[in-house]
Design a protein around this motif. Sequence first.
Motif, PDB file in Angstrom:
ATOM      1  N   GLU A  36     -57.697  74.030  46.174  1.00  0.00           N
ATOM      2  CA  GLU A  36     -57.981  72.931  45.254  1.00  0.00           C
ATOM      3  C   GLU A  36     -58.882  71.906  45.919  1.00  0.00           C
ATOM      4  O   GLU A  36     -58.588  71.433  47.009  1.00  0.00           O
ATOM      5  N   ASN A  37     -59.984  71.567  45.249  1.00  0.00           N
ATOM      6  CA  ASN A  37     -60.916  70.560  45.763  1.00  0.00           C
ATOM      7  C   ASN A  37     -60.770  69.224  45.054  1.00  0.00           C
ATOM      8  O   ASN A  37     -61.091  68.191  45.616  1.00  0.00           O
ATOM      9  N   LYS A  38     -60.289  69.249  43.797  1.00  0.00           N
ATOM     10  CA  LYS A  38     -60.169  68.019  43.022  1.00  0.00           C
ATOM     11  C   LYS A  38     -58.994  67.185  43.549  1.00  0.00           C
ATOM     12  O   LYS A  38     -57.945  67.736  43.884  1.00  0.00           O
ATOM     13  N   GLU A  60     -53.832  76.433  56.646  1.00  0.00           N
ATOM     14  CA  GLU A  60     -53.437  76.408  55.242  1.00  0.00           C
ATOM     15  C   GLU A  60     -52.601  75.172  54.960  1.00  0.00           C
ATOM     16  O   GLU A  60     -51.625  74.902  55.651  1.00  0.00           O
ATOM     17  N   ILE A  61     -52.999  74.437  53.949  1.00  0.00           N
ATOM     18  CA  ILE A  61     -52.270  73.251  53.516  1.00  0.00           C
ATOM     19  C   ILE A  61     -51.774  73.537  52.117  1.00  0.00           C
ATOM     20  O   ILE A  61     -52.564  73.733  51.190  1.00  0.00           O
ATOM     21  N   LYS A  71     -46.646  75.329  43.723  1.00  0.00           N
ATOM     22  CA  LYS A  71     -47.290  75.217  45.032  1.00  0.00           C
ATOM     23  C   LYS A  71     -48.782  75.461  44.868  1.00  0.00           C
ATOM     24  O   LYS A  71     -49.177  76.442  44.250  1.00  0.00           O
ATOM     25  N   VAL A  72     -49.582  74.542  45.437  1.00  0.00           N
ATOM     26  CA  VAL A  72     -51.035  74.591  45.312  1.00  0.00           C
ATOM     27  C   VAL A  72     -51.639  74.514  46.707  1.00  0.00           C
ATOM     28  O   VAL A  72     -51.242  73.676  47.517  1.00  0.00           O
ATOM     29  N   CYS A  73     -52.602  75.379  46.974  1.00  0.00           N
ATOM     30  CA  CYS A  73     -53.314  75.340  48.248  1.00  0.00           C
ATOM     31  C   CYS A  73     -54.410  74.285  48.172  1.00  0.00           C
ATOM     32  O   CYS A  73     -55.128  74.199  47.177  1.00  0.00           O
ATOM     33  N   LEU A  74     -54.522  73.494  49.232  1.00  0.00           N
ATOM     34  CA  LEU A  74     -55.512  72.425  49.279  1.00  0.00           C
ATOM     35  C   LEU A  74     -56.603  72.766  50.277  1.00  0.00           C
ATOM     36  O   LEU A  74     -56.357  73.433  51.282  1.00  0.00           O
ATOM     37  N   ASP A  77     -60.791  70.724  54.336  1.00  0.00           N
ATOM     38  CA  ASP A  77     -62.013  69.987  54.649  1.00  0.00           C
ATOM     39  C   ASP A  77     -62.299  68.855  53.668  1.00  0.00           C
ATOM     40  O   ASP A  77     -63.193  68.044  53.909  1.00  0.00           O
ATOM     41  N   ALA A  78     -61.562  68.792  52.567  1.00  0.00           N
ATOM     42  CA  ALA A  78     -61.788  67.744  51.573  1.00  0.00           C
ATOM     43  C   ALA A  78     -61.301  66.401  52.123  1.00  0.00           C
ATOM     44  O   ALA A  78     -60.194  66.314  52.669  1.00  0.00           O
TER      45      ALA A  78
END
Length: 93
Positions: A36-38, A60-61, A71-74, A77-78
Amino acid sequence: MSLITSVALLVFLTIHEASSVGDQGLNLRCRCINKENKPIGRHILLVEVNPANSHCTDIEIIATLKKDGLKVCLDPDAPWVKKVLQRKLGQTL
């Protein structure tokens, strides 16, 4: 021993071995494929950080969302993810 008995024994032993590896919680691959980038920082309840290892070369975050526990992967680098990590780590210290 008959052939059928031997095959049944091998199947039983294979199933037992597979379940014991699964019980140890070993991750033999990366969990995050899409990241997820947003910015979703206000929806995050919990953050889990998995460092790079021999099975996955990426950090992995994984965030657990407040509303439904999804659960969402972030994207590590954002910039907003870095801020969330600083805020969450600051709370635990």
